[in-house]
Scaffold this motif. Structure first.
Motif, short mmCIF file in Angstrom:
data_model
loop_
_atom_site.label_atom_id
_atom_site.label_comp_id
_atom_site.label_asym_id
_atom_site.label_seq_id
_atom_site.Cartn_x
_atom_site.Cartn_y
_atom_site.Cartn_z
N LEU A 262 0.83 -1.20 0.00
CA LEU A 262 0.00 0.00 0.00
C LEU A 262 0.87 1.26 0.00
O LEU A 262 0.53 2.26 -0.64
N SER A 266 0.93 4.26 -2.86
CA SER A 266 0.88 5.68 -2.53
C SER A 266 2.06 6.44 -3.13
O SER A 266 1.91 7.53 -3.67
N THR A 272 -4.76 4.85 -2.16
CA THR A 272 -4.85 3.58 -1.44
C THR A 272 -6.24 3.46 -0.83
O THR A 272 -6.72 4.39 -0.20
#
Length: 275
Positions: A262, A266, A272
């Motif tokens: 994640l 980003s 996300t």
């Protein structure tokens, strides 16, 4: 020992030559101890013969349109929406970018026509760009095929270049990997590419060279199964074994944990999901 707690390239029955449901894959991910599963069914003209170069019926692709109904956490596994889109031209355009959609899934006219790719990608957390049909690149110089991958990589929703080691399209590995590192994009180390050939084969050597370049240039990779049946989900012994053999650093494996993947999303400019 290297850790891999995500599998972000998997297929369901929708891909037609895959054999498991979404739930079967989720349960397999849980059994494999995964923290995160990405479902990336094929987005390609291998699926529906009536898709031509100009028009498509959105009803064929409503699998992607309706992914929002999936729970974001299912059986304790975080679930992401994705697509594996085919690179289809030497200028790096992806399947569906030149295909116009004029009606919704009920057949009613859209207020504004859009490309099939844009409509599908809007519902995806990320896209994997892969070459499956290599004939369009036959005879092209390496400079041109390198530019093909660079242009595909630069597209906003594209996070990962898929199975470049087995696509059969030569390219300048250092240039593509270096640009991926600069953009915060990811290169895939694909279990299926390794398990079907074994050590010593052309695909194995190609994948190893790509991995070594990623380690040298500090480019993150994703270690994925490319699973087309649930029992393969989360199982990456060949890929991890090859990476361990070359001393690949754990911190460059974006799939080492859900948190790491994640964070990579980003860093690449992707939103996300609240999972």
């Amino acid at each position: 020992m290297l850790q891999n707690r995500c599998d972000v390239h998997t297929h369901t029955l929708y891909s037609r030559h895959a054999y498991s449901t979404l739930r079967e894959n989720v349960l397999a991910a849980r059994e494999a101890g995964l923290e995160l599963l990405g479902v990336t069914d094929h987005f390609s003209d291998m699926l529906f013969p009536r898709t031509d170069l100009e028009h498509a019926d959105l009803r064929d692709y409503q699998h992607f349109i309706n992914m929002g109904v999936w729970p974001r956490t299912w059986e304790g596994v975080r679930l992401l929406h994705g697509a594996e889109a085919d690179v289809r031209t030497l200028d790096g355009r992806l399947f569906g970018q030149d295909v116009e959609v004029t009606t919704d899934i009920t057949g009613r006219p859209l207020r504004e026509a859009c490309s099939l790719y844009d409509r599908v990608a809007a519902g995806c957390d990320y896209v994997i760009a892969s070459v499956h049909y290599k004939e369009f690149a036959a005879g092209a110089p390496v400079a041109q095929t390198t530019e093909m991958y660079l242009r595909a990589l630069s597209q906003p929703k594209v996070l990962v270049l898929g199975h470049t080691g087995r696509a059969g399209v030569p390219f300048d590995v250092r240039e593509v990997v270096g640009e991926a590192a600069r953009q915060g994009k990811l290169i895939e180390i694909n279990e299926h590419s390794l398990e079907t050939r074994g050590p010593g084969g052309r695909t194995w050597a190609s994948c190893r060279a790509i991995a070594e370049t990623c380690a040298e240039l500090g480019c993150q990779v994703v270690v994925n199964t490319d699973a087309h049946v649930c029992c393969a989900v989360g199982r990456t012994p060949h890929a991890l074994g090859m990476l361990e053999e070359i001393g690949f650093p754990q911190e460059l494996i974006a799939t080492r944990s859900a948190e790491a993947f994640l964070a990579a999303m980003s860093a690449a400019g992707l939103r996300t999901p609240g999972v």
